[in-house]
Design a protein around this motif. Structure first.
Motif, short mmCIF file in Angstrom:
data_model
loop_
_atom_site.label_atom_id
_atom_site.label_comp_id
_atom_site.label_asym_id
_atom_site.label_seq_id
_atom_site.Cartn_x
_atom_site.Cartn_y
_atom_site.Cartn_z
N GLN A 27 0.81 -1.21 0.00
CA GLN A 27 0.00 0.00 0.00
C GLN A 27 0.85 1.26 0.00
N LYS A 28 2.11 1.11 0.39
CA LYS A 28 3.05 2.24 0.36
C LYS A 28 3.87 2.26 -0.93
N GLY A 29 3.55 1.33 -1.85
CA GLY A 29 4.22 1.32 -3.13
C GLY A 29 5.49 0.50 -3.18
N ASP A 30 5.65 -0.43 -2.26
CA ASP A 30 6.85 -1.27 -2.20
C ASP A 30 6.69 -2.45 -3.16
N LYS A 31 7.40 -2.40 -4.29
CA LYS A 31 7.28 -3.46 -5.30
C LYS A 31 7.85 -4.79 -4.83
N SER A 32 8.79 -4.73 -3.90
CA SER A 32 9.36 -5.99 -3.41
C SER A 32 8.31 -6.79 -2.63
N ALA A 33 7.35 -6.09 -2.03
CA ALA A 33 6.26 -6.77 -1.32
C ALA A 33 5.40 -7.54 -2.30
N LEU A 34 5.16 -6.93 -3.47
CA LEU A 34 4.39 -7.61 -4.50
C LEU A 34 5.13 -8.86 -4.96
N GLY A 35 6.45 -8.76 -5.07
CA GLY A 35 7.25 -9.92 -5.45
C GLY A 35 7.14 -11.05 -4.44
N SER A 36 7.12 -10.69 -3.16
CA SER A 36 7.00 -11.71 -2.11
C SER A 36 5.64 -12.40 -2.18
N ILE A 37 4.59 -11.62 -2.40
CA ILE A 37 3.24 -12.19 -2.50
C ILE A 37 3.14 -13.08 -3.73
N TYR A 38 3.72 -12.62 -4.83
CA TYR A 38 3.69 -13.40 -6.07
C TYR A 38 4.40 -14.74 -5.88
N ASP A 39 5.58 -14.69 -5.29
CA ASP A 39 6.34 -15.93 -5.07
C ASP A 39 5.58 -16.90 -4.17
N GLN A 40 4.88 -16.37 -3.18
CA GLN A 40 4.16 -17.21 -2.24
C GLN A 40 2.92 -17.87 -2.85
N TYR A 41 2.19 -17.10 -3.67
CA TYR A 41 0.86 -17.56 -4.08
C TYR A 41 0.69 -17.79 -5.58
N LYS A 42 1.74 -17.64 -6.38
CA LYS A 42 1.58 -17.77 -7.83
C LYS A 42 1.08 -19.15 -8.23
N ASN A 43 1.58 -20.20 -7.59
CA ASN A 43 1.15 -21.55 -7.94
C ASN A 43 -0.34 -21.76 -7.69
N LEU A 44 -0.77 -21.32 -6.53
CA LEU A 44 -2.17 -21.49 -6.15
C LEU A 44 -3.09 -20.72 -7.09
N VAL A 45 -2.72 -19.47 -7.37
CA VAL A 45 -3.55 -18.64 -8.25
C VAL A 45 -3.57 -19.21 -9.67
N TYR A 46 -2.41 -19.64 -10.15
CA TYR A 46 -2.34 -20.23 -11.49
C TYR A 46 -3.24 -21.47 -11.58
N GLY A 47 -3.16 -22.33 -10.57
CA GLY A 47 -3.96 -23.54 -10.58
C GLY A 47 -5.45 -23.27 -10.58
N LEU A 48 -5.86 -22.28 -9.78
CA LEU A 48 -7.29 -21.93 -9.73
C LEU A 48 -7.76 -21.40 -11.08
N ILE A 49 -6.99 -20.47 -11.65
CA ILE A 49 -7.38 -19.88 -12.93
C ILE A 49 -7.44 -20.94 -14.03
N TYR A 50 -6.44 -21.81 -14.05
CA TYR A 50 -6.40 -22.85 -15.08
C TYR A 50 -7.62 -23.77 -14.99
N THR A 51 -8.03 -24.07 -13.76
CA THR A 51 -9.19 -24.92 -13.57
C THR A 51 -10.44 -24.32 -14.20
N ILE A 52 -10.51 -23.01 -14.22
CA ILE A 52 -11.67 -22.32 -14.79
C ILE A 52 -11.52 -22.10 -16.30
N LEU A 53 -10.33 -21.67 -16.74
CA LEU A 53 -10.15 -21.29 -18.14
C LEU A 53 -9.73 -22.44 -19.05
N LYS A 54 -9.04 -23.43 -18.49
CA LYS A 54 -8.64 -24.64 -19.23
C LYS A 54 -7.63 -24.38 -20.34
N GLY A 55 -6.96 -23.24 -20.32
CA GLY A 55 -5.99 -22.96 -21.38
C GLY A 55 -4.75 -22.29 -20.81
#
Length: 202
Positions: A27-55
């Motif tokens: 919220q203060k504009g720290d891009k490294s925080a976004l990187g940490s969140i991405y690294d932590q949750y990218k697999n989960l988010v990708y899996g959920l989206i793929y389950t819906i979009l199938k591509g």
């Protein structure tokens, strides 16, 4: 709550304190925080989206959109209303469903809403064997629990969550009274919750 039964297969979530710290920085504009969140949750988010979009391509595009949206709307996160994990998955699900409702997507995908055999296979573009193992184990638990539901209960839960259909839309699509749709969803979720909490002994 429909989101519950997919959230139950989540893995390696961070503590609420760590998530709040990340979001304060974001919220203060720290891009490294976004990187940490991405690294932590990218697999989960990708899996959920793929389950819906199938591509793969659609999923990768949507994944990027979700994290861009998180960056742009970080101020909307309220820790008193839930954790970052749930916030992110809700955002991902909504983005994916918006894509399925687009004209281009409908032209390329002819979906069959009749569910004959529910499958829930974790998909990831990232190769972390430990996370893949945990995803597989948790997905297996959900799959096993779903087999203990009636076919009618599985069907309404599936189309509500993965196809984003409302209860009224399900009622119209399958020619089922709205009250029956609500009952099947409620009963199905109660059974899933009990089965997963008990470790699925049936």
């Amino acid at each position: 709550m429909i989101l519950y039964f997919f959230l139950i297969i989540g893995f390696a979530t961070q503590s609420p304190e760590k998530e709040r710290e990340w979001m304060r920085r974001l919220q203060k504009g720290d891009k490294s925080a976004l990187g940490s969140i991405y690294d932590q949750y990218k697999n989960l988010v990708y899996g959920l989206i793929y389950t819906i979009l199938k591509g793969k391509e659609e999923t990768e595009d949507c994944l990027q959109e979700v994290f861009v949206q998180l960056w742009e709307k970080a101020d909307q996160f309220d820790p008193s209303k839930g954790n970052l994990y749930s916030f992110l998955l809700t955002m991902a699900r909504n983005k994916a469903i918006d894509r399925t409702r687009s004209r281009d997507y409908k032209d390329s995908k002819k979906e069959d809403h009749i569910i004959n055999d529910f499958t829930l296979t974790p998909v990831s573009k990232y190769n972390n064997p430990y996370e893949e193992l945990e995803l597989t184990e948790r997905a297996g638990m959900v799959r096993k629990a779903l087999k203990n539901l009636s076919a009618k209960e599985r069907e309404v839960l599936y189309v509500a969550y993965f196809n984003g259909m409302t209860q009224s839309e399900i009622s119209s699509k399958f020619d089922i009274p709205l009250g029956t749709v609500k009952y099947r969803m409620r009963q199905g979720m109660m059974k899933l919750k009990d089965l997963l909490a008990s470790g699925i002994n049936e």
